[in-house]
Write a protein that holds these residues in place. Structure first.
Motif, PDB file in Angstrom:
ATOM      1  N   GLN A 151       3.834   3.432  -4.702  1.00 44.42           N
ATOM      2  CA  GLN A 151       2.996   4.199  -5.621  1.00 44.42           C
ATOM      3  C   GLN A 151       3.380   4.016  -7.087  1.00 44.42           C
ATOM      4  O   GLN A 151       2.801   4.637  -7.960  1.00 44.42           O
ATOM      5  N   ASP A 152       4.353   3.165  -7.357  1.00 44.98           N
ATOM      6  CA  ASP A 152       4.818   2.992  -8.730  1.00 44.98           C
ATOM      7  C   ASP A 152       3.751   2.256  -9.552  1.00 44.98           C
ATOM      8  O   ASP A 152       3.348   1.146  -9.199  1.00 44.98           O
ATOM      9  N   PRO A 153       3.284   2.835 -10.652  1.00 41.56           N
ATOM     10  CA  PRO A 153       2.219   2.194 -11.450  1.00 41.56           C
ATOM     11  C   PRO A 153       2.672   0.916 -12.147  1.00 41.56           C
ATOM     12  O   PRO A 153       1.819   0.172 -12.660  1.00 41.56           O
TER      13      PRO A 153
ATOM     14  N   GLU B 205       0.819  -1.207   0.000  1.00 39.91           N
ATOM     15  CA  GLU B 205       0.000   0.000   0.000  1.00 39.91           C
ATOM     16  C   GLU B 205       0.850   1.253   0.000  1.00 39.91           C
ATOM     17  O   GLU B 205       0.396   2.329  -0.430  1.00 39.91           O
ATOM     18  N   THR B 206       2.099   1.143   0.456  1.00 40.92           N
ATOM     19  CA  THR B 206       3.000   2.309   0.495  1.00 40.92           C
ATOM     20  C   THR B 206       3.670   2.563  -0.855  1.00 40.92           C
ATOM     21  O   THR B 206       4.257   3.631  -1.054  1.00 40.92           O
TER      22      THR B 206
END
Length: 300
Positions: free
Chosen positions: A58-60, A55-56
């Motif tokens: 953020q890389d798509p 959840e931490t």
């Protein structure tokens, strides 16, 4: 969803320790070549801190999936392979990690040899702490069994399959498969620890070719808590190997690959590996395991 625009799709079927998994993920994020996508499939591990970790991020390019229930190692491997969309597919161990340049090396090899069904880069073996080590089994793999070449080498056919039956010098988690090749060959049931070699043999029998690249860009972790190491203690791995080599002998004979058939029947390094463990088994007076090892070492 996995990214079809990425060249290298890295899939991690997870069941293990979060610390190791974090190291694996961070090694992917550290690649200077961004042409990758990462998918982690958690096989319903009870430690939900794994979910919190992802959840931490953020890389798509990273996708995280949690199975609703535990399906086991073979089924989780299958799921990873079946969902792949990238041209090159890596089914990476959750305790292994990439070294600098892995994605670069695979992308270059793919561009120069798109016909290669498997790409085997150079591998560094590490222990539980990530320190480079050279256990006997890996010295044999890399110094005696692996073909020697300072430049990329394309291999295949009866010669390569026979070489692998004498001793498997490949490192499955580091391999980059051509997607169509791995998706058209399922993992065979009945060979849980040696399922990787069983699938690779099927690819080779179907005309597949392997590109060996000398650049050492992958770290393979070898430690005593692995499934294969635990199976060595009671000899069950060798019983499974006997079944596999008989299976391989029959397939090779039907194909007309005499060298592979003979090598599978002899499985020399597998026998020697068992016999190397015999003194330790006898020292702990484990006669049941000793009988399994003797049968494997000297049986027909």
């Amino acid at each position: 969803m996995p990214r079809p625009d990425a060249t290298v799709g890295i899939y991690i079927p997870f069941w293990g320790e979060l610390d190791y998994l974090q190291t694996a993920v961070e090694s992917v994020l550290a690649q200077t070549n961004p042409d990758w996508a990462l998918t982690v499939v958690n096989d319903a591990h009870p430690d939900y801190s794994v979910d919190a970790y992802f959840e931490t991020l953020q890389d798509p390019r990273i996708q995280y999936i949690r199975n609703e229930s535990n399906c086991g190692i073979t089924e989780n491997f299958r799921r990873c392979v079946q969902m792949a969309v990238e041209p090159r597919v890596v089914v990476m161990g959750c305790d292994d990690f990439l070294l600098e340049g892995y994605v670069d090396v695979i992308c270059k090899a793919h561009a120069e040899h798109p016909e290669a069904d498997l790409i085997q880069p150079g591998v560094v073996v590490v222990d539980e702490n990530g320190t480079a080590v050279k256990p006997l089994v890996d010295r044999v793999k890399q110094k005696m069994l692996r073909p020697r070449s300072d430049s990329p080498l394309l291999l295949g056919g009866d010669n390569l399959a026979a070489n692998l039956m004498h001793g498997n010098w490949l490192y499955w988690p580091s391999l980059a498969f051509r997607r169509e090749a791995i998706q058209s060959h399922d993992f065979r049931d009945g060979f849980p620890v040696i399922q990787d070699l069983a699938l690779i043999l099927d690819v080779l029998l179907d005309g597949g070719r392997l590109l060996m690249v000398p650049d050492a860009v992958f770290a393979y972790r070898r430690h005593s808590s692995s499934a294969s190491s635990l199976e060595l203690r009671d000899g069950s791995r060798f019983a499974g190997e006997r079944r596999f080599f008989e299976h391989a002998r029959r397939l090779a004979s039907a194909k007309g690959w005499s060298r592979t058939s003979s090598a599978a029947r002899l499985h020399i390094t597998s026998r020697l590996h068992a016999l190397v463990l015999l003194p330790g088994v006898l020292a702990r007076r484990d006669m049941r395991t000793a009988k399994v090892i003797l049968r494997h070492g000297f049986g027909s």
